[in-house]
Design a protein around this motif. Structure first.
Motif, PDB file in Angstrom:
ATOM      1  N   ASP A 169      43.108  26.129  69.237  1.00 15.80           N
ATOM      2  CA  ASP A 169      44.126  25.416  68.263  1.00 15.80           C
ATOM      3  C   ASP A 169      43.641  26.060  66.570  1.00 15.80           C
ATOM      4  O   ASP A 169      42.755  25.681  66.156  1.00 15.80           O
ATOM      5  CB  ASP A 169      43.560  24.070  68.267  1.00 15.80           C
ATOM      6  CG  ASP A 169      44.981  23.287  67.260  1.00 15.80           C
ATOM      7  OD1 ASP A 169      45.649  23.948  66.667  1.00 15.80           O
ATOM      8  OD2 ASP A 169      44.903  22.191  67.349  1.00 15.80           O
ATOM      9  N   ILE A 170      44.620  26.946  66.328  1.00 17.65           N
ATOM     10  CA  ILE A 170      44.410  27.548  64.875  1.00 17.65           C
ATOM     11  C   ILE A 170      45.086  26.567  63.902  1.00 17.65           C
ATOM     12  O   ILE A 170      46.310  26.313  63.836  1.00 17.65           O
ATOM     13  CB  ILE A 170      45.128  28.986  64.888  1.00 17.65           C
ATOM     14  CG1 ILE A 170      44.801  29.769  65.821  1.00 17.65           C
ATOM     15  CG2 ILE A 170      44.856  29.584  63.256  1.00 17.65           C
ATOM     16  CD1 ILE A 170      45.285  31.085  65.915  1.00 17.65           C
ATOM     17  N   GLY A 171      44.007  25.960  62.928  1.00 20.31           N
ATOM     18  CA  GLY A 171      44.499  25.228  62.024  1.00 20.31           C
ATOM     19  C   GLY A 171      44.561  23.692  62.599  1.00 20.31           C
ATOM     20  O   GLY A 171      45.805  23.172  62.562  1.00 20.31           O
ATOM     21  N   CYS A 172      43.548  23.316  62.951  1.00 24.73           N
ATOM     22  CA  CYS A 172      43.464  22.233  64.024  1.00 24.73           C
ATOM     23  C   CYS A 172      43.614  20.796  63.351  1.00 24.73           C
ATOM     24  O   CYS A 172      43.768  19.812  63.976  1.00 24.73           O
ATOM     25  CB  CYS A 172      42.247  22.126  64.960  1.00 24.73           C
ATOM     26  SG  CYS A 172      40.709  22.041  64.158  1.00 24.73           S
ATOM     27  N   GLY A 173      43.527  20.963  62.088  1.00 24.74           N
ATOM     28  CA  GLY A 173      43.603  19.708  61.232  1.00 24.74           C
ATOM     29  C   GLY A 173      42.439  18.623  61.644  1.00 24.74           C
ATOM     30  O   GLY A 173      41.284  19.060  61.797  1.00 24.74           O
ATOM     31  N   SER A 230      49.293  27.054  67.182  1.00 22.78           N
ATOM     32  CA  SER A 230      49.184  26.849  65.900  1.00 22.78           C
ATOM     33  C   SER A 230      50.292  25.944  65.299  1.00 22.78           C
ATOM     34  O   SER A 230      51.374  26.303  65.331  1.00 22.78           O
ATOM     35  CB  SER A 230      49.119  28.180  65.190  1.00 22.78           C
ATOM     36  OG  SER A 230      49.151  28.153  63.674  1.00 22.78           O
ATOM     37  N   VAL A 231      49.952  24.853  64.935  1.00 17.73           N
ATOM     38  CA  VAL A 231      50.704  23.633  64.187  1.00 17.73           C
ATOM     39  C   VAL A 231      50.650  23.559  62.890  1.00 17.73           C
ATOM     40  O   VAL A 231      49.518  23.072  62.447  1.00 17.73           O
ATOM     41  CB  VAL A 231      50.591  22.492  65.243  1.00 17.73           C
ATOM     42  CG1 VAL A 231      51.429  21.529  64.656  1.00 17.73           C
ATOM     43  CG2 VAL A 231      50.828  22.860  66.456  1.00 17.73           C
ATOM     44  N   GLY A 232      51.678  24.015  62.119  1.00 19.71           N
ATOM     45  CA  GLY A 232      51.607  23.673  60.610  1.00 19.71           C
ATOM     46  C   GLY A 232      50.597  24.424  59.736  1.00 19.71           C
ATOM     47  O   GLY A 232      50.124  24.094  58.538  1.00 19.71           O
ATOM     48  N   MET A 233      50.140  25.751  60.365  1.00 18.88           N
ATOM     49  CA  MET A 233      48.927  26.522  59.798  1.00 18.88           C
ATOM     50  C   MET A 233      49.722  27.792  59.304  1.00 18.88           C
ATOM     51  O   MET A 233      49.278  28.394  58.250  1.00 18.88           O
ATOM     52  CB  MET A 233      48.074  26.618  60.325  1.00 18.88           C
ATOM     53  CG  MET A 233      46.900  27.970  60.121  1.00 18.88           C
ATOM     54  SD  MET A 233      47.393  29.370  60.569  1.00 18.88           S
ATOM     55  CE  MET A 233      45.961  30.313  59.987  1.00 18.88           C
ATOM     56  N   PHE A 234      50.658  28.281  60.022  1.00 16.11           N
ATOM     57  CA  PHE A 234      51.369  29.574  59.593  1.00 16.11           C
ATOM     58  C   PHE A 234      51.873  29.655  58.237  1.00 16.11           C
ATOM     59  O   PHE A 234      51.932  30.801  57.512  1.00 16.11           O
ATOM     60  CB  PHE A 234      52.258  29.843  60.619  1.00 16.11           C
ATOM     61  CG  PHE A 234      52.756  31.454  60.587  1.00 16.11           C
ATOM     62  CD1 PHE A 234      51.738  32.348  61.123  1.00 16.11           C
ATOM     63  CD2 PHE A 234      53.912  31.791  60.322  1.00 16.11           C
ATOM     64  CE1 PHE A 234      52.263  33.601  61.062  1.00 16.11           C
ATOM     65  CE2 PHE A 234      54.326  33.271  60.203  1.00 16.11           C
ATOM     66  CZ  PHE A 234      53.371  34.064  60.621  1.00 16.11           C
ATOM     67  N   HIS A 262      54.096  26.651  65.901  1.00 14.41           N
ATOM     68  CA  HIS A 262      54.923  25.559  65.302  1.00 14.41           C
ATOM     69  C   HIS A 262      54.955  25.556  63.941  1.00 14.41           C
ATOM     70  O   HIS A 262      53.680  25.473  63.078  1.00 14.41           O
ATOM     71  CB  HIS A 262      54.366  24.009  65.717  1.00 14.41           C
ATOM     72  CG  HIS A 262      54.873  22.843  65.165  1.00 14.41           C
ATOM     73  ND1 HIS A 262      55.383  22.032  66.139  1.00 14.41           N
ATOM     74  CD2 HIS A 262      54.838  22.419  64.085  1.00 14.41           C
ATOM     75  CE1 HIS A 262      55.848  20.799  65.172  1.00 14.41           C
ATOM     76  NE2 HIS A 262      55.312  21.134  64.065  1.00 14.41           N
ATOM     77  N   CYS A 263      55.957  25.970  63.097  1.00 15.34           N
ATOM     78  CA  CYS A 263      55.923  26.158  61.760  1.00 15.34           C
ATOM     79  C   CYS A 263      57.024  25.724  60.866  1.00 15.34           C
ATOM     80  O   CYS A 263      58.051  25.886  61.518  1.00 15.34           O
ATOM     81  CB  CYS A 263      55.262  27.568  61.410  1.00 15.34           C
ATOM     82  SG  CYS A 263      56.700  28.968  61.804  1.00 15.34           S
ATOM     83  N   ILE A 264      56.856  25.607  59.692  1.00 21.97           N
ATOM     84  CA  ILE A 264      58.326  25.321  58.918  1.00 21.97           C
ATOM     85  C   ILE A 264      58.742  26.742  58.556  1.00 21.97           C
ATOM     86  O   ILE A 264      58.160  27.548  58.195  1.00 21.97           O
ATOM     87  CB  ILE A 264      57.820  24.647  57.569  1.00 21.97           C
ATOM     88  CG1 ILE A 264      57.401  23.374  57.705  1.00 21.97           C
ATOM     89  CG2 ILE A 264      59.026  24.722  56.499  1.00 21.97           C
ATOM     90  CD1 ILE A 264      56.585  22.714  56.372  1.00 21.97           C
ATOM     91  N   GLY A 265      59.999  27.149  58.600  1.00 17.94           N
ATOM     92  CA  GLY A 265      60.698  28.307  58.477  1.00 17.94           C
ATOM     93  C   GLY A 265      61.816  28.046  57.350  1.00 17.94           C
ATOM     94  O   GLY A 265      62.294  27.243  57.155  1.00 17.94           O
TER      95      GLY A 265
END
Length: 379
Positions: A169-173, A230-234, A262-265
Motif C-alpha cells: 500500500d503506497i501512501g498507506c495513511g 495506491s490511494v490518494g498518494m499519486f 486511486h487518485c484525483i485527476g
C-alpha cells in the motif's frame, strides 16, 4: 497593502463585482451563496491575486458566505479563475515547477509532513473510524463509515485479492486499507508513508494483524508484491516523477500481479497546482491528467479498467466539513481561528471542484504485459 488611488480602487471593485455577477453571485446579496464583504481590502486581493487572493482574503476574514461551497462551485463553473491575471507569486511557482523537481525525495518528505502531521486529533475528528482520508463510495451507503467500507471493499474486489497474497500500500495513511485487507481478505500487507504521525498510529492500531508499516519512499522499494495499491498518494508524485513511479511499479509487481491507482485527476494537463492549495494545504501537490498517466504507464503496464467516481468526493468532503465544524470547540485551543477559516475554505473549495467536474476521482486497474489472464471489471 500598497497605496491605491480612488480611481484604482473603484476600478478593482467594479471589476470584481462584474466577474462575480457572471457566476450569479452578488455582493451583500440575499442568496446563501452571495458574498458578504467585511473589509474593502477584499477587492484588491482578488483583483491582484485571483484564486490565491480569494482564499487568503477569506482566511483574513475580509469576506463571508453562508454557503461557501456553493459560491466556489459557481466561481469554478463560470471559469472565473481564467479571467483574472496571475500574479508574481503564481508565476514564480510555475517557473520553479518547470525547472526543479519539486517532488524530490528530500522535498516531498518535508511537504508531506506539513499536511499529514498537523495532528492526529484533527483527522480523527473529521474522518471515519478507520481514518480513511480519501474519497468514499456512497452507492447505497447510509453514512460515512459505510461509504468508506464500501470503497475499501470495492478496491479489494477490483484487485481480485486472495488469501495469502502479499500487498504493498503506497501512501498507506493511517493504515485503514491495509488493516481492512488483512482482516477481510487474509492478506499480508506492507504500508509505506512519509508521515511519522501516520506511521506511529497505524503501527499501533494494526499491531495484531499481518500489517507492517514503514516510513519509506516508494522509490526505495525493491521486493516483489502480488498486489500493489495506491490511494490518494499519486497527487504528491509530481509530473517529472510519473515515469519513475510507473517503472518502480513494474519492477516490484509480480508477473501475474495487479496494481490499482486511486487518485484525483485533472481534465487538463498541468505542471503546477492551484497557488492557494500549494501555499496552505498541499505544497507541490499536483493533479495528473489522463494524458500524463497514459504516457508514464505505456512502457510498463496494461490498463485493464478505468472508473471515475468524482461526484462521490463532493459528498465525502461535505461530510468531513460537517464533522470538522462539529468538533471545532474541542480543537480550537490548539488550532486558531485563521486555521479554522483555512480548513473550511479548503474543504469547500475541494468539494466545489468535484461538483463542477474540474477534478475527477479515478480508480485505474493495471496489469503487466506478462499477465494474460482476462480481467473482469468490478462496479
Amino acid at each position: 497593502m500598497p497605496y491605491l488611488t480612488n480611481k484604482q480602487s473603484t476600478y478593482e471593485k467594479d471589476t470584481v463585482c462584474q466577474l462575480l455577477k457572471m457566476a450569479g453571485i452578488n455582493l451583500n446579496g440575499p442568496e446563501p451563496w452571495d458574498l458578504k464583504v467585511n473589509d474593502d481590502r477584499f477587492y484588491h486581493h482578488v483583483f491582484g491575486q485571483g484564486s490565491l487572493g480569494l482564499g487568503e482574503s477569506y482566511m483574513a476574514g475580509y469576506w463571508d458566505c453562508n454557503q461557501p461551497d456553493v459560491l466556489l462551485y459557481r466561481v469554478l463553473s463560470a471559469n472565473l479563475e481564467e479571467r483574472i491575471p496571475h500574479n508574481l507569486r503564481t508565476f514564480i511557482h510555475f517557473i520553479k515547477s518547470k525547472i526543479f523537481n519539486e517532488q524530490s525525495v528530500r522535498k516531498v518528505q518535508k511537504d508531506i509532513r506539513r499536511h499529514y502531521d498537523l495532528g492526529n486529533d484533527l483527522f480523527k475528528a473529521m474522518l471515519d473510524k478507520r481514518m480513511i482520508y480519501s474519497c468514499a463510495y456512497w452507492r447505497d451507503a447510509k453514512g460515512l463509515e459505510e461509504a468508506q467500507d464500501k470503497k475499501l471493499d470495492l478496491i479489494c474486489r477490483k484487485l481480485q485479492l486472495k488469501k495469502g497474497q502479499r500487498m504493498l500500500d503506497i501512501g498507506c495513511g493511517w493504515g485503514g486499507l491495509a488493516g481492512f485487507a488483512a482482516e477481510q481478505y487474509g492478506l499480508e500487507v506492507v504500508g509505506i508513508t512519509l508521515s511519522p504521525e501516520q506511521a506511529s498510529l497505524a503501527s499501533q492500531t494494526y499491531r495484531n494483524l499481518p500489517v507492517e508499516i514503514r516510513l519509506q519512499d516508494y522509490r526505495s522499494v525493491t521486493e516483489k508484491f502480488d498486489r500493489i495499491v495506491s490511494v490518494g498518494m499519486f497527487e504528491h508524485v509530481g509530473y517529472k516523477n510519473y515515469p519513475k513511479y510507473m517503472s518502480v511499479i513494474n519492477n516490484i509487481l509480480t508477473d501475474d500481479g495487479l496494481f490499482l491507482l486511486h487518485c484525483i485527476g485533472s481534465n487538463k494537463t498541468v505542471t503546477h497546482t492551484d497557488p492557494w492549495m500549494h501555499s496552505y494545504i498541499f505544497p507541490n501537490g499536483m493533479m495528473p491528467s489522463i494524458k500524463q498517466i497514459g504516457a508514464a504507464a505505456e512502457k510498463y503496464l496494461v490498463m485493464e479498467d478505468w472508473q471515475n467516481i468524482g461526484t462521490h468526493y463532493d459528498l465525502t468532503l461535505m461530510e468531513w466539513l460537517k464533522r470538522f465544524q462539529y468538533a471545532w470547540p474541542n480543537l480550537k485551543d490548539k488550532y486558531n481561528q485563521t486555521f479554522y477559516r483555512m480548513w473550511v475554505y479548503y474543504l469547500c473549495c475541494s468539494a466545489a471542484s468535484f461538483r463542477a467536474k474540474k477534478n475527477n476521482l479515478w480508480q485505474i486497474v493495471f496489469s503487466k504485459p506478462t499477465n494474460h489472464a482476462p480481467y473482469q471489471a468490478v462496479r
